[in-house]
Each structure stands twice: as C-alpha cells, then as structure tokens.
Design a protein around this motif. Structure first.
Motif, PDB file in Angstrom:
ATOM      1  N   VAL A   1       0.838  -1.203   0.000  1.00 20.86           N
ATOM      2  CA  VAL A   1       0.000   0.000   0.000  1.00 20.86           C
ATOM      3  C   VAL A   1       0.874   1.255   0.000  1.00 20.86           C
ATOM      4  O   VAL A   1       1.700   1.437   0.887  1.00 20.86           O
ATOM      5  CB  VAL A   1      -0.920   0.017   1.252  1.00 20.86           C
ATOM      6  N   VAL A   2       0.705   2.079  -1.030  1.00 25.15           N
ATOM      7  CA  VAL A   2       1.390   3.378  -1.086  1.00 25.15           C
ATOM      8  C   VAL A   2       0.296   4.429  -0.932  1.00 25.15           C
ATOM      9  O   VAL A   2      -0.562   4.577  -1.798  1.00 25.15           O
ATOM     10  CB  VAL A   2       2.119   3.574  -2.429  1.00 25.15           C
ATOM     11  N   MET A   3       0.316   5.131   0.189  1.00 24.68           N
ATOM     12  CA  MET A   3      -0.780   6.051   0.497  1.00 24.68           C
ATOM     13  C   MET A   3      -0.221   7.246   1.249  1.00 24.68           C
ATOM     14  O   MET A   3       0.563   7.068   2.181  1.00 24.68           O
ATOM     15  CB  MET A   3      -1.784   5.308   1.385  1.00 24.68           C
ATOM     16  N   PRO A   4      -0.585   8.446   0.858  1.00 23.81           N
ATOM     17  CA  PRO A   4       0.020   9.608   1.515  1.00 23.81           C
ATOM     18  C   PRO A   4      -0.348   9.714   2.985  1.00 23.81           C
ATOM     19  O   PRO A   4      -1.336   9.127   3.430  1.00 23.81           O
ATOM     20  CB  PRO A   4      -0.551  10.800   0.738  1.00 23.81           C
ATOM     21  N   THR A   5       0.468  10.471   3.717  1.00 28.07           N
ATOM     22  CA  THR A   5       0.205  10.755   5.128  1.00 28.07           C
ATOM     23  C   THR A   5      -1.225  11.267   5.266  1.00 28.07           C
ATOM     24  O   THR A   5      -1.645  12.130   4.514  1.00 28.07           O
ATOM     25  CB  THR A   5       1.183  11.859   5.613  1.00 28.07           C
ATOM     26  N   GLY A   6      -1.946  10.706   6.221  1.00 24.48           N
ATOM     27  CA  GLY A   6      -3.330  11.139   6.430  1.00 24.48           C
ATOM     28  C   GLY A   6      -4.345  10.415   5.563  1.00 24.48           C
ATOM     29  O   GLY A   6      -5.532  10.691   5.617  1.00 24.48           O
ATOM     30  N   GLY A   7      -3.878   9.461   4.763  1.00 29.20           N
ATOM     31  CA  GLY A   7      -4.800   8.753   3.864  1.00 29.20           C
ATOM     32  C   GLY A   7      -5.518   7.593   4.529  1.00 29.20           C
ATOM     33  O   GLY A   7      -6.392   6.972   3.929  1.00 29.20           O
ATOM     34  N   GLY A   8      -5.128   7.257   5.771  1.00 26.58           N
ATOM     35  CA  GLY A   8      -5.802   6.169   6.496  1.00 26.58           C
ATOM     36  C   GLY A   8      -5.124   4.829   6.337  1.00 26.58           C
ATOM     37  O   GLY A   8      -5.779   3.791   6.246  1.00 26.58           O
ATOM     38  N   LYS A   9      -3.770   4.837   6.334  1.00 25.85           N
ATOM     39  CA  LYS A   9      -3.017   3.575   6.158  1.00 25.85           C
ATOM     40  C   LYS A   9      -3.228   2.613   7.325  1.00 25.85           C
ATOM     41  O   LYS A   9      -3.371   1.420   7.132  1.00 25.85           O
ATOM     42  CB  LYS A   9      -1.510   3.868   6.040  1.00 25.85           C
ATOM     43  N   SER A  10      -3.216   3.158   8.564  1.00 29.35           N
ATOM     44  CA  SER A  10      -3.240   2.262   9.731  1.00 29.35           C
ATOM     45  C   SER A  10      -4.509   1.410   9.781  1.00 29.35           C
ATOM     46  O   SER A  10      -4.489   0.271  10.231  1.00 29.35           O
ATOM     47  CB  SER A  10      -3.051   3.036  11.032  1.00 29.35           C
ATOM     48  N   LEU A  11      -5.629   1.944   9.270  1.00 27.35           N
ATOM     49  CA  LEU A  11      -6.878   1.174   9.286  1.00 27.35           C
ATOM     50  C   LEU A  11      -6.749  -0.099   8.444  1.00 27.35           C
ATOM     51  O   LEU A  11      -7.403  -1.102   8.704  1.00 27.35           O
ATOM     52  CB  LEU A  11      -8.032   2.034   8.751  1.00 27.35           C
ATOM     53  N   ILE A  12      -5.874  -0.065   7.434  1.00 27.48           N
ATOM     54  CA  ILE A  12      -5.727  -1.200   6.511  1.00 27.48           C
ATOM     55  C   ILE A  12      -5.221  -2.449   7.237  1.00 27.48           C
ATOM     56  O   ILE A  12      -5.559  -3.562   6.857  1.00 27.48           O
ATOM     57  CB  ILE A  12      -4.820  -0.809   5.313  1.00 27.48           C
ATOM     58  N   TYR A  13      -4.433  -2.256   8.304  1.00 24.77           N
ATOM     59  CA  TYR A  13      -4.051  -3.461   9.064  1.00 24.77           C
ATOM     60  C   TYR A  13      -4.830  -3.588  10.378  1.00 24.77           C
ATOM     61  O   TYR A  13      -4.992  -4.675  10.900  1.00 24.77           O
ATOM     62  CB  TYR A  13      -2.532  -3.544   9.308  1.00 24.77           C
ATOM     63  N   GLN A  14      -5.342  -2.459  10.900  1.00 25.52           N
ATOM     64  CA  GLN A  14      -6.072  -2.547  12.178  1.00 25.52           C
ATOM     65  C   GLN A  14      -7.388  -3.311  12.041  1.00 25.52           C
ATOM     66  O   GLN A  14      -7.690  -4.179  12.860  1.00 25.52           O
ATOM     67  CB  GLN A  14      -6.347  -1.139  12.726  1.00 25.52           C
TER      68      GLN A  14
ATOM     69  N   ALA B   1       4.379   5.953   2.800  1.00 28.29           N
ATOM     70  CA  ALA B   1       3.857   7.210   2.249  1.00 28.29           C
ATOM     71  C   ALA B   1       4.872   7.809   1.279  1.00 28.29           C
ATOM     72  O   ALA B   1       4.778   8.960   0.905  1.00 28.29           O
ATOM     73  CB  ALA B   1       3.580   8.199   3.375  1.00 28.29           C
ATOM     74  N   THR B   2       5.872   7.004   0.888  1.00 24.30           N
ATOM     75  CA  THR B   2       6.915   7.500  -0.011  1.00 24.30           C
ATOM     76  C   THR B   2       6.572   7.134  -1.445  1.00 24.30           C
ATOM     77  O   THR B   2       6.225   5.995  -1.719  1.00 24.30           O
ATOM     78  CB  THR B   2       8.288   6.915   0.375  1.00 24.30           C
ATOM     79  N   ALA B   3       6.716   8.105  -2.337  1.00 27.99           N
ATOM     80  CA  ALA B   3       6.122   7.921  -3.660  1.00 27.99           C
ATOM     81  C   ALA B   3       7.082   7.481  -4.756  1.00 27.99           C
ATOM     82  O   ALA B   3       6.641   7.058  -5.800  1.00 27.99           O
ATOM     83  CB  ALA B   3       5.465   9.228  -4.067  1.00 27.99           C
ATOM     84  N   THR B   4       8.394   7.601  -4.555  1.00 32.82           N
ATOM     85  CA  THR B   4       9.258   7.377  -5.706  1.00 32.82           C
ATOM     86  C   THR B   4       9.286   5.907  -6.122  1.00 32.82           C
ATOM     87  O   THR B   4       9.305   5.010  -5.285  1.00 32.82           O
ATOM     88  CB  THR B   4      10.703   7.869  -5.434  1.00 32.82           C
ATOM     89  N   GLN B   5       9.334   5.701  -7.433  1.00 33.23           N
ATOM     90  CA  GLN B   5       9.280   4.353  -8.012  1.00 33.23           C
ATOM     91  C   GLN B   5      10.422   3.481  -7.499  1.00 33.23           C
ATOM     92  O   GLN B   5      10.242   2.311  -7.186  1.00 33.23           O
ATOM     93  CB  GLN B   5       9.341   4.473  -9.549  1.00 33.23           C
ATOM     94  N   LYS B   6      11.603   4.085  -7.395  1.00 32.72           N
ATOM     95  CA  LYS B   6      12.802   3.339  -6.980  1.00 32.72           C
ATOM     96  C   LYS B   6      12.592   2.719  -5.590  1.00 32.72           C
ATOM     97  O   LYS B   6      12.903   1.561  -5.348  1.00 32.72           O
ATOM     98  CB  LYS B   6      14.001   4.307  -6.965  1.00 32.72           C
ATOM     99  N   VAL B   7      12.051   3.508  -4.667  1.00 34.24           N
ATOM    100  CA  VAL B   7      11.822   3.034  -3.296  1.00 34.24           C
ATOM    101  C   VAL B   7      10.784   1.916  -3.292  1.00 34.24           C
ATOM    102  O   VAL B   7      10.944   0.910  -2.600  1.00 34.24           O
ATOM    103  CB  VAL B   7      11.374   4.204  -2.381  1.00 34.24           C
TER     104      VAL B   7
ATOM    105  N   THR C   1       4.212  18.730   5.629  1.00 33.88           N
ATOM    106  CA  THR C   1       2.903  19.401   5.498  1.00 33.88           C
ATOM    107  C   THR C   1       1.781  18.382   5.685  1.00 33.88           C
ATOM    108  O   THR C   1       0.691  18.730   6.151  1.00 33.88           O
ATOM    109  CB  THR C   1       2.725  20.071   4.117  1.00 33.88           C
ATOM    110  N   GLY C   2       2.057  17.124   5.362  1.00 34.19           N
ATOM    111  CA  GLY C   2       1.050  16.062   5.479  1.00 34.19           C
ATOM    112  C   GLY C   2       0.609  15.785   6.902  1.00 34.19           C
ATOM    113  O   GLY C   2      -0.328  15.024   7.133  1.00 34.19           O
ATOM    114  N   ARG C   3       1.286  16.399   7.876  1.00 36.72           N
ATOM    115  CA  ARG C   3       0.863  16.194   9.283  1.00 36.72           C
ATOM    116  C   ARG C   3      -0.321  17.081   9.634  1.00 36.72           C
ATOM    117  O   ARG C   3      -0.877  16.977  10.719  1.00 36.72           O
ATOM    118  CB  ARG C   3       2.050  16.490  10.203  1.00 36.72           C
ATOM    119  N   ALA C   4      -0.693  17.976   8.715  1.00 36.37           N
ATOM    120  CA  ALA C   4      -1.862  18.845   8.964  1.00 36.37           C
ATOM    121  C   ALA C   4      -3.127  18.180   8.416  1.00 36.37           C
ATOM    122  O   ALA C   4      -3.081  17.449   7.439  1.00 36.37           O
ATOM    123  CB  ALA C   4      -1.656  20.193   8.273  1.00 36.37           C
ATOM    124  N   GLY C   5      -4.240  18.455   9.082  1.00 36.96           N
ATOM    125  CA  GLY C   5      -5.550  18.083   8.547  1.00 36.96           C
ATOM    126  C   GLY C   5      -5.805  16.608   8.328  1.00 36.96           C
ATOM    127  O   GLY C   5      -6.514  16.230   7.409  1.00 36.96           O
TER     128      GLY C   5
END
Length: 732
Positions: free
Chosen positions: A40-53, A180-186, A323-327
């Motif tokens: 799962v590649v999902m930006p900060t605040g996108g609700g990643k933790s729910l995917i395993y919780q 939450a890291t987007a680059t293809q290489k990573v 900035t993703g730590r806001a909202g």
C-alpha cells in the motif's frame, strides 16, 4: 474465513464508527483478509493504519505490526484500546517494557486476547521473541513505514533489511507493506527486500485536497508574521519546522513571550524532555510545537490545523511529508512556508563539502524546492507532478487551495533582461557567482571585479536601471527555466546551458514572476480559509464538548482525539444526540466508543438541549450538513439573475425561512451569493451599514445576540439576510 464487502462495512461501523471507507482502503483490506501479500502506497493522512487494524480485529490470531517509532506505536495502541473494553486487545513489545509488563503481553497473546502487537524491528530480532512467536497463532505481518527498508528512502533503517529472514523464521504469513513515499525506486526496493514481488499493489492519489499551500517571502518581520498567523488559530494545534536547533529554541521562546503556548522539540533535548513535550502537545496542554524534522514522524495527531516552515526544507519529499501532518481528520490544514534564497544558498554551501555525487543529488533536490517556491502555477499541480501524478488545476479536488490560484502573481515580460543577463555571464567567461554577476550588471565595484578588470568592460553597469533584488530574482527564475546552471565543483559559479546559449542567439518571450507583497491584510485570508470548509456548528456546545473531552482524556491518560475526533464533536453539535443509541450514529463514533466514552457526553448534550430549548433534527441517521448540489446551483444561478427570493422559494416548494437556511449553508461552505438586490428593497444604506458594522465587531455571528443588540429595530429575516451578505463579502 469469508468476509464480504457488506460484512467489512459492518465491521468498520462496529469498531471505528465510520459508515464508509476512504479511497483504496476497502480493496486493500479485502486483499489482506484473503491472505494475499499486499503493498500500500498512500500519503500521510490517507488512512493507512486502518488497513491493518481492521483485518487484525476481524481475523483469528494476533497481527504483528513492525514500526520504527515508539511514540507512534503508543498512540495507536491507545486508540485501539479506546474502541474496546479489553485493555489487552493491543500491546507494544519494545525495549521500554519491564519484565512484568513483558510477561503480561505474552500472557494476553497466548490467551487470544491480543489482536495487534506492535514491535520495533530490534525487538523482533531477539531470539527469545522469535521462539515465542513461532508458537502463537499469527494472522499476518504489517510493515509500517516500509520505505525504511530502502537506502533510497528518506529514512533508511539498516535493521529493516533483515525483516524478511526473521518473518520466515517465525513462519509463512501474509505480509502487508505500507509507505507514504512515492518514488518508483523506493517502491521496487521494498517489494524486493520484503520478498513480496507477487504483492497486490494499491497506490492512492497523493492529492490532499483539504490542505491549503502558501509560500511567503521571508523577511526580517518573519517572527511577527508567524505570531499574527497563529493568533488566528487560538486554541488550535500547529507545528513549526526549523532547520537548526538554535532557531527552534529561539522561535519557541518568542512565541511563549507573546502568550502562545509553545514548546521546543529537537534531538539536543534529553529523551525525557522530548517525550514530555510530545505528550503535552497530544494532550492539548500546549498548542504549538517548534521542531526540527526530528518531530512528527511518530505523531498520530489528527487535528493539526497548520504546519509552518520557518526554513524551507531540503527536498520536496520532506516538504510533502511534513505538510502532510496537517488536517489528517479531513478538516482544513494550512501549510505556510517562508522562503528566502539566502536559506537555499546556506544549504548549497553545506553540500559543497560533500562528495560530488552527493552534491549533484542534493543540488538537484534543492532546485526542485526553489522551482516550487518560485512557481506561479498551481502549487498542488506542481507537487503532484513531482510525484508522477497528473492534476486538473481547474476541476481537480482542492484546485483553489493555494496562494497562486487564489491570488495569481503578476508576470512581466523580461526577454531583453534575460538576454542581457546571459550575455554578462558569457562575457565574464562563466567564472562568477550570482553576487559578482549582479554587481557587474548594476555597476558596483569590488576587489574581485577589479582584479579581473570587469569594471573596465562595456557591460559594466548595463542593468543599473533595476536593483539588486530584481536581478537576483531573475537569476533564480532563469536557473529554474534551465537557461543557467550552477557549477558543482566550484560552488555556485554560473554557467550557460545549451538552452541558454540558444536563447542568446534567438531570444523569445520570458515572463518573470513578481513576488507577492504580504501585509496584515493577508491574515484575513487565513480566517476565511480556516472557516471556509465550515458547517454551521454550535460553537458554544463545541466548546463544552472539547472541555469534557479534555477532562475525560486526562482521567484516562490518553490524548483527547482518542476519545472523539473533532469531526465527531462537530457532528454532535449538529445532531444533538441525547442517548447512546443516537450517539452511535454520529460520524466516527460507533457502538464501542459510544459505550466506552458516551455517557458523560450525551448527558451534557441533553442538559444543553433542555437549557437552550433546542429543537433537535427528527432523523438523526440520515441528517446531512451538506446542501443538495442541484438546489445549491439553482439558488446561485437565480440570485445571479436577481430573481425575487419569494419566487425562488416558491418554485422549489420551500418556505422563506427554509430558503434562508439553505443560503446560509451555501455561504458557510465558502461560496459567494449576491443578494444585494433584495436587501436594497428591505433596508436603506444607513441601516445596512449599521448591521454590517455590528457583525464586523461582534464576537459571534449568532442571530439571537444580534436581535438582543438591536432590540426590535430589525427582524430575524432582515438580520439573517444581512449576515449572508456579510459572510459572503468578508469571508468568501
């Protein structure tokens, strides 16, 4: 175990109180429950933790969550315990536990009580833990912050490299990697190093439509500007990032002196102080943390309303993460960065001592930051393009949420000046840094120019009709456009690119962007954006609920958002639930939370409803705060045509007060309506001015207070229409 989509939504409502999933959550959860390796590649605040919780709570056995961040583990464990009556449902296993605590954790796992076990990678490598876990029923492994496994990631951790071998030692289980890291290489690195090349991949959009992006020039008044800005967010949470520890301490002190509850956070503070400051922020004892980038990775605080960058970061990826730590609760987050090219030059100087390969990467990343700061295009489009994602800057979600779109920068033709600048670089044999090039253009002598006899050349002073600041800004924009480049070996020396040489031969249009000039008036924009997403919440009740939440959280020793998040409190002020059944239908509550925390809240609301004689909505379940978009469009179009309001109401089968209510919802959601034509028929100019003056100076826009103030001079409808005019003109 067969779990259908309908089941999943029931479980989501039961455990977390949400009636629908966000984005790709549902498909990713389904993949994991079916036993697939999942990525799962999902930006900060996108609700990643729910995917395993959620799968962990549904499936038999214990899910192991590997995370590098002790603070984040603690927050998530608190949150999961908040939805269950069983304390042992979630545990942490790391170096912070004593022997007795470790024994309790192991006993709860053996007895099938623990559904989620959070471990640091170091704890997982211990032989005794491997042997223990081998004998337990494990549902799956979740690798959070999975970019830590890659040397190309922005937060590489060598101990992550061995995870694949350790998991195989324990047994053969599905693995979910989340980042939450987007680059293809990573991304490629993660799949390879975890041995899950067959994983089903879910990559979400990196657009955070609720974040507003702004870049301001950094002046000597920056501290005053920050204080003015924060004063618009009284009682709200925010983070300020600085690059140095010294600056962190300095800014924290300035804020404290100015009555803002702030603390510093950086690696130079001892662990105890850092933990205390972090807890104060989570528990809302302070509002602002001033920090180096050491802060935030481990913070799962959903209601951060603003993130300020006092210093521009070293890469756009860092900027996006911070900035993703806001909202993260879906409310509006304001991302304000201060930009000065001097800061970039400091960072370039810092790079100049590093190996050439590292300098090249560092400088390339910095140029992206410069381009972002100086661009006149949509900042959202620029950011998303950097992450390989297209964005429609006209119709895309959040399209108007940045300074360049709301307040376009002025652009002027500078073709002749660019040609002049490039010729000066060429005629001084590409040996000078920016400073010397500018001195040559404006005709300012210094020792270096004299030693090279530049002051005797015809080109000396050719650009003296413009000042130093103008030429500096043009040089930066010409570098971003790729006409000039900076030499890596000789730090900062300007060289012509092929494109630049071509420009001298065949000049073409070059639009130079002028900086915004910022003043106190700009702060009016802050309030309108902050309130722009607004629904008509009952502010008085909201204050009471926040106070109660804080005291309940203090008693339980958890952050307030673990009890209820802000959107849930807002929904309570709209629905006024007075028993636990009604509370369970509030956004983000659900049965578990209603039973665990609800009693005091519904009692408070019931008393408030009684005291204020409030008429509650009839249907708590389907009540919506949104306005039907067809009706909204109809009203806007017909007020534009200056149709009498009585006719608009009649054609839609509405009573006049109902129409006024819908118009209020429209303007509170940030859209303008012009109803001057009907107000002019009701009230003369002096009366209108008197009412507008009242709203401008009032502490609240509540109609009852206005009725009391004017003591029968104006009726309810007149005041409501004037409030619509006021909000429309001032806030939208």
């Amino acid at each position: 175990m067969k779990v259908t989509k309908i089941n999943l939504r029931e479980y989501l409502k039961k455990y977390f109180g949400f009636s629908k999933f966000k984005g790709l959550q549902e498909d990713a959860i389904e993949s994991l429950i079916e036993g697939n390796n999942t990525f799962v590649v999902m930006p900060t605040g996108g609700g990643k933790s729910l995917i395993y919780q959620l799968p962990a709570l549904i499936l038999d056995g214990t899910a192991i969550v590997v995370s590098p961040l002790i603070a984040l583990m603690k927050n998530q464990v608190d949150a999961i315990r908040g939805i269950s009556s069983d304390y042992g449902i979630a545990h942490v296993l790391n170096s912070s536990l004593n022997k007795g605590e470790v024994a309790r954790v192991k006993s709860d796992i053996e007895n099938g009580i623990t559904k989620l076990l959070y471990v640091a990678p170091e704890s997982l490598t211990k032989e005794e833990n491997i042997e223990f876990l081998k004998k337990q029923k494990i549902s799956f492994f979740a690798i959070d912050e999975a970019h830590c496994i890659s040397e190309w990631g922005h937060d590489f951790r060598p101990e992550y490299r061995n995870l694949r071998n350790i998991i195989h030692k324990i047994g053969n289980f599905p693995i979910v990697g989340l980042t939450a890291t987007a680059t293809q290489k990573v991304q490629e690195d993660i799949l390879k190093n975890l041995g899950i090349s067959d994983a089903k991949t879910f990559k979400a959009s990196f657009n955070r439509p609720n974040l507003f992006y702004e870049v301001r020039p950094k002046t000597s008044e920056v501290e005053k500007d920050i204080i003015r800005f924060i004063n618009n967010y009284k009682g709200e949470s925010g983070i300020i990032y600085c690059l140095s520890r010294k600056k962190v301490e300095e800014i924290a002190q300035i804020l404290q002196v100015n009555g803002i509850k702030a603390v510093p956070y950086h690696a130079g503070l001892d662990a105890k102080t850092r933990a205390r400051h972090q807890d104060m922020f989570l528990m809302e004892d302070i509002d602002v943390v001033v920090a180096t980038i050491a802060f935030g990775m481990g913070i799962d605080k959903p209601d951060v309303r603003f993130v300020i960058h006092h210093d521009i970061p070293k890469s756009l990826e860092s900027y996006y993460q911070e900035t993703g730590r806001a909202g993260r609760d879906g409310g509006v987050g304001y991302c304000l960065a201060y930009y000065s090219y001097k800061d970039i030059e400091k960072l370039e100087k810092f790079l100049s001592g590093k190996p050439v390969a590292e300098q090249e990467i560092g400088n390339a990343l910095l140029q992206e930051v410069v381009a972002y700061a100086e661009t006149s295009m949509s900042r959202r489009k620029f950011l998303l393009h950097y992450f390989g994602e297209e964005f429609d800057e006209v119709n895309g979600e959040g399209a108007d949420m940045d300074d360049n779109v709301r307040n376009p920068k002025k652009r002027t033709e500078a073709m002749d000046e660019v040609k002049m600048l490039l010729e000066v670089v060429k005629n001084t044999k590409e040996e000078y840094r920016s400073k010397e090039i500018i001195n040559t253009l404006i005709g300012k002598e210094n020792a270096l120019l004299i030693s090279h006899k530049t002051h005797q050349q015809k080109i000396f002073g050719v650009g003296k009709n413009k000042d130093e600041k103008h030429w500096m800004a043009l040089i930066r924009q010409v570098i971003v456009a790729g006409l000039l480049k900076k030499e890596i070996e000789q730090y900062g020396v300007l060289k012509l690119s092929e494109k630049g040489k071509q420009f001298i031969k065949e000049p073409h249009s070059f639009l130079m962007t002028e900086d915004h000039v910022y003043s106190e008036e700009n702060d009016a924009n802050i309030v309108s954006i902050q309130k722009g997403a607004g629904s008509t919440v009952d502010e008085e009740l909201m204050g009471l609920l926040k106070d109660l939440r804080k005291s309940v959280a203090k008693k339980l020793g958890v952050p307030p958002f673990v009890v209820f998040q802000d959107p849930s409190l807002e929904d309570m002020t709209l629905k006024y639930p007075v028993d636990l059944k009604e509370l369970a239908n509030v956004h983000g509550v659900g049965d578990g939370k209603a039973k665990k925390f609800g009693k005091e809240f519904v009692n408070l609301i019931a008393n408030y409803v009684k005291e204020h004689d409030i008429v509650r909505p009839d249907d708590l379940i389907v009540k919506s705060t949104g306005v039907n978009s067809g009706l909204k469009l109809y009203i806007i179009q017909n007020t534009d045509k200056k149709l009498p309001l009585a006719d608009i109401a009649h054609s839609k089968g509405l009573e006049m007060p109902e129409l006024v209510k819908v118009m209020e919802q429209i303007i509170y959601s940030g859209t303008k309506i012009n109803i001057d034509y009907c107000i002019d028929e009701l009230l003369d100019e002096d009366q209108q001015e008197e009412i507008l003056e009242y709203f401008m100076e009032a502490d609240s826009d509540k109609i009852q207070l206005a009725l009391d103030e004017f003591d029968g001079d104006y009726d309810d409808e007149e005041l409501r229409l004037m409030r619509i005019k006021f909000i429309s003109e001032v806030a939208n």
